[in-house]
Write a protein that holds these residues in place. Structure first.
Motif, PDB file in Angstrom:
ATOM      1  N   GLY A 114      30.075  65.045 -42.469  1.00 41.05           N
ATOM      2  CA  GLY A 114      30.978  65.706 -43.404  1.00 41.05           C
ATOM      3  C   GLY A 114      30.743  67.195 -43.433  1.00 41.05           C
ATOM      4  N   ARG A 115      31.690  67.903 -43.984  1.00 43.52           N
ATOM      5  CA  ARG A 115      31.552  69.346 -44.143  1.00 43.52           C
ATOM      6  C   ARG A 115      30.352  69.627 -45.033  1.00 43.52           C
ATOM      7  NH1 ARG A 115      36.492  71.834 -42.817  1.00 43.52           N
ATOM      8  NH2 ARG A 115      35.699  73.718 -43.774  1.00 43.52           N
ATOM      9  N   SER A 116      29.839  70.854 -44.973  1.00 47.29           N
ATOM     10  CA  SER A 116      28.719  71.148 -45.849  1.00 47.29           C
ATOM     11  C   SER A 116      29.216  71.210 -47.292  1.00 47.29           C
ATOM     12  CB  SER A 116      28.036  72.457 -45.463  1.00 47.29           C
ATOM     13  OG  SER A 116      28.984  73.443 -45.271  1.00 47.29           O
ATOM     14  N   ASN A 117      28.363  70.833 -48.185  1.00 44.90           N
ATOM     15  CA  ASN A 117      28.619  70.875 -49.624  1.00 44.90           C
ATOM     16  C   ASN A 117      29.505  69.745 -50.182  1.00 44.90           C
ATOM     17  OD1 ASN A 117      27.651  72.443 -51.811  1.00 44.90           O
ATOM     18  ND2 ASN A 117      29.761  73.089 -52.226  1.00 44.90           N
ATOM     19  N   VAL A 118      29.795  68.751 -49.353  1.00 43.20           N
ATOM     20  CA  VAL A 118      30.601  67.629 -49.856  1.00 43.20           C
ATOM     21  C   VAL A 118      29.752  66.642 -50.670  1.00 43.20           C
ATOM     22  CG1 VAL A 118      32.365  67.735 -48.058  1.00 43.20           C
ATOM     23  CG2 VAL A 118      30.322  66.322 -47.716  1.00 43.20           C
ATOM     24  N   GLY A 119      28.421  66.783 -50.553  1.00 42.37           N
ATOM     25  CA  GLY A 119      27.540  65.889 -51.305  1.00 42.37           C
ATOM     26  C   GLY A 119      26.816  64.875 -50.439  1.00 42.37           C
ATOM     27  N   LYS A 120      26.608  65.195 -49.178  1.00 37.74           N
ATOM     28  CA  LYS A 120      25.941  64.261 -48.276  1.00 37.74           C
ATOM     29  C   LYS A 120      24.484  64.017 -48.672  1.00 37.74           C
ATOM     30  CE  LYS A 120      26.869  66.014 -44.318  1.00 37.74           C
ATOM     31  NZ  LYS A 120      25.675  65.946 -43.478  1.00 37.74           N
ATOM     32  N   SER A 121      23.790  65.086 -49.014  1.00 35.70           N
ATOM     33  CA  SER A 121      22.377  64.917 -49.404  1.00 35.70           C
ATOM     34  C   SER A 121      22.265  64.085 -50.671  1.00 35.70           C
ATOM     35  CB  SER A 121      21.705  66.272 -49.642  1.00 35.70           C
ATOM     36  OG  SER A 121      21.976  67.158 -48.602  1.00 35.70           O
ATOM     37  N   THR A 122      23.174  64.359 -51.598  1.00 40.04           N
ATOM     38  CA  THR A 122      23.187  63.605 -52.856  1.00 40.04           C
ATOM     39  C   THR A 122      23.437  62.127 -52.579  1.00 40.04           C
ATOM     40  OG1 THR A 122      24.143  65.576 -53.898  1.00 40.04           O
ATOM     41  CG2 THR A 122      24.219  63.529 -55.162  1.00 40.04           C
ATOM     42  N   ASN A 135      34.087  61.674 -52.137  1.00 37.50           N
ATOM     43  CA  ASN A 135      33.121  61.985 -53.198  1.00 37.50           C
ATOM     44  C   ASN A 135      33.716  62.925 -54.259  1.00 37.50           C
ATOM     45  OD1 ASN A 135      30.559  61.879 -54.418  1.00 37.50           O
ATOM     46  ND2 ASN A 135      29.852  63.697 -53.311  1.00 37.50           N
ATOM     47  N   LYS A 136      32.954  63.123 -55.305  1.00 32.42           N
ATOM     48  CA  LYS A 136      33.317  64.020 -56.421  1.00 32.42           C
ATOM     49  C   LYS A 136      34.612  63.582 -57.106  1.00 32.42           C
ATOM     50  CE  LYS A 136      30.973  67.884 -54.123  1.00 32.42           C
ATOM     51  NZ  LYS A 136      30.772  69.336 -54.025  1.00 32.42           N
ATOM     52  N   MET A 137      34.837  62.281 -57.143  1.00 31.50           N
ATOM     53  CA  MET A 137      36.049  61.775 -57.781  1.00 31.50           C
ATOM     54  C   MET A 137      36.075  62.078 -59.278  1.00 31.50           C
ATOM     55  SD  MET A 137      38.166  60.725 -55.577  1.00 31.50           S
ATOM     56  CE  MET A 137      39.392  59.863 -56.564  1.00 31.50           C
ATOM     57  N   ILE A 162      33.966  57.667 -54.553  1.00 30.10           N
ATOM     58  CA  ILE A 162      32.626  57.631 -55.163  1.00 30.10           C
ATOM     59  C   ILE A 162      32.325  58.882 -55.978  1.00 30.10           C
ATOM     60  CG2 ILE A 162      31.645  56.113 -53.381  1.00 30.10           C
ATOM     61  CD1 ILE A 162      30.333  58.661 -52.150  1.00 30.10           C
ATOM     62  N   ARG A 163      31.251  58.790 -56.756  1.00 28.65           N
ATOM     63  CA  ARG A 163      30.743  59.927 -57.515  1.00 28.65           C
ATOM     64  C   ARG A 163      29.232  59.905 -57.306  1.00 28.65           C
ATOM     65  NH1 ARG A 163      32.915  57.932 -63.091  1.00 28.65           N
ATOM     66  NH2 ARG A 163      32.347  56.018 -62.013  1.00 28.65           N
ATOM     67  N   ALA A 164      28.820  60.465 -56.189  1.00 27.91           N
ATOM     68  CA  ALA A 164      27.415  60.352 -55.777  1.00 27.91           C
ATOM     69  C   ALA A 164      26.466  60.918 -56.815  1.00 27.91           C
ATOM     70  CB  ALA A 164      27.204  61.041 -54.430  1.00 27.91           C
ATOM     71  N   LYS A 165      26.865  62.030 -57.411  1.00 24.65           N
ATOM     72  CA  LYS A 165      26.001  62.708 -58.373  1.00 24.65           C
ATOM     73  C   LYS A 165      25.743  61.845 -59.608  1.00 24.65           C
ATOM     74  CE  LYS A 165      25.818  67.246 -60.582  1.00 24.65           C
ATOM     75  NZ  LYS A 165      26.686  68.430 -60.826  1.00 24.65           N
TER      76      LYS A 165
HETATM   77  P1  GDP Z   1      25.707  68.521 -48.816  1.00 30.61           P
HETATM   78  O1  GDP Z   1      25.732  69.949 -48.393  1.00 30.61           O
HETATM   79  O2  GDP Z   1      26.875  67.784 -48.280  1.00 30.61           O
HETATM   80  O3  GDP Z   1      24.413  67.824 -48.530  1.00 30.61           O
HETATM   81  O4  GDP Z   1      25.934  68.511 -50.399  1.00 30.61           O
HETATM   82  P2  GDP Z   1      24.901  68.332 -51.600  1.00 30.61           P
HETATM   83  O5  GDP Z   1      24.451  66.926 -51.712  1.00 30.61           O
HETATM   84  O6  GDP Z   1      23.870  69.382 -51.527  1.00 30.61           O
HETATM   85  O7  GDP Z   1      25.888  68.604 -52.837  1.00 30.61           O
HETATM   86  C1  GDP Z   1      26.634  69.798 -52.939  1.00 30.61           C
HETATM   87  C2  GDP Z   1      26.985  70.027 -54.388  1.00 30.61           C
HETATM   88  O8  GDP Z   1      27.899  69.030 -54.834  1.00 30.61           O
HETATM   89  C3  GDP Z   1      25.770  69.938 -55.312  1.00 30.61           C
HETATM   90  O9  GDP Z   1      25.910  70.928 -56.321  1.00 30.61           O
HETATM   91  C4  GDP Z   1      25.893  68.548 -55.889  1.00 30.61           C
HETATM   92  O10 GDP Z   1      25.287  68.434 -57.155  1.00 30.61           O
HETATM   93  C5  GDP Z   1      27.398  68.392 -55.988  1.00 30.61           C
HETATM   94  N1  GDP Z   1      27.835  66.989 -56.001  1.00 30.61           N
HETATM   95  C6  GDP Z   1      27.416  65.984 -55.211  1.00 30.61           C
HETATM   96  N2  GDP Z   1      28.023  64.834 -55.541  1.00 30.61           N
HETATM   97  C7  GDP Z   1      28.860  65.108 -56.560  1.00 30.61           C
HETATM   98  C8  GDP Z   1      29.779  64.327 -57.349  1.00 30.61           C
HETATM   99  O11 GDP Z   1      29.947  63.119 -57.181  1.00 30.61           O
HETATM  100  N3  GDP Z   1      30.493  64.996 -58.307  1.00 30.61           N
HETATM  101  C9  GDP Z   1      30.339  66.326 -58.533  1.00 30.61           C
HETATM  102  N4  GDP Z   1      31.070  66.881 -59.481  1.00 30.61           N
HETATM  103  N5  GDP Z   1      29.487  67.086 -57.825  1.00 30.61           N
HETATM  104  C10 GDP Z   1      28.751  66.491 -56.848  1.00 30.61           C
END
Ligand code: GDP
Length: 198
Positions: free
Chosen positions: A8-16, A132-134, A168-171
């Motif tokens: 996925g693109r960066s910042n989509v929440g992959k690490s989360t 993600n981030k639904m 999903i809502r990974a966070k």
């Molecule tokens: P990566 O670059 O894809 O690994 O993304 P990160 O896991 O570092 O997440 C990027 C940002 O998105 C962080 O600030 C997370 O807290 C946020 N984030 C991840 N999952 C969700 C989610 O389900 N909802 C919301 N609102 N933010 C999320």
């Protein structure tokens, strides 16, 4: 050997998401572009692992050349290990994915996410789209239908929910729809032995 990869693109929440899937913090750093190597997480004495591939697409502070290099590395990895990869989880940011895809398409470019979706299929890896981030999306059904449309999956999105599209809502730790898609996948591959991991 069996593997599930996250792309996925960066910042989509992959690490989360990776953290939710494995229960381990596997993030390697907060600076974009620093995840150089595939990030593996495997279970001792088991032949199954989740792999978090580097984020692709625009990252502020990362040069074009480096970005292309990352893209090439991802493609090479997927080609090389396609045989053992049971699913490719394409993680999208539900809030921004459609806008980004349309912006690129309007410029006559193939959007990265769309390209990756089709590439996975081309190399024989079944894609699962984790939207993600639904929690940031107002009209979930409408957004999911738009995403299906952009990926060439015939709407309504609900007909893809069992195996391909997972909001999903990974966070918030809400990833059950993705786990459901993975279970479907493992069953299709006659890998019921892996159900315990999801
Ligand atoms: P990566 O670059 O894809 O690994 O993304 P990160 O896991 O570092 O997440 C990027 C940002 O998105 C962080 O600030 C997370 O807290 C946020 N984030 C991840 N999952 C969700 C989610 O389900 N909802 C919301 N609102 N933010 C999320």
């Amino acid at each position: 050997d069996a593997e599930v990869v996250l792309v996925g693109r960066s910042n989509v929440g992959k690490s989360t998401l990776m953290r939710e899937l494995t229960g381990h913090d596997v993030s390697t750093g907060s600076k974009p572009g620093v995840t150089r190597q595939p990030n593996h997480f495997d279970w001792a004495a088991q032949d199954f692992m989740f792999t978090d591939l580097p984020g692709f697409g625009f990252m502020s502070g990362v040069e074009d050349e480096r970005r292309e290099q990352i893209q090439t590395e991802i493609v090479r990895y997927l080609e090389e290990y396609a045989d053992r990869i049971l699913a490719g989880v394409l993680v999208l940011d539900g809030k921004s994915a459609v806008e980004i895809i349309d912006r690129h398409a309007d410029r006559g470019e193939v959007p990265h996410d769309v390209e990756m979706f089709h590439f996975l299929r081309e190399v024989g890896i079944e894609p699962i789209v984790a939207v993600n981030k639904m929690d940031k999306v107002d009209d979930a059904d409408e957004r999911l239908n738009e995403i299906c449309d952009r990926l060439g999956l015939y709407p309504p999105w609900q007909q893809w929910r069992e195996e391909t599209v997972a909001p999903i809502r990974a966070k918030r730790g809400s990833i059950e729809p993705l786990l459901e898609c993975l279970r479907t996948r493992f069953r299709e591959e006659k890998r019921d032995d892996l159900l315990g991991f999801v």
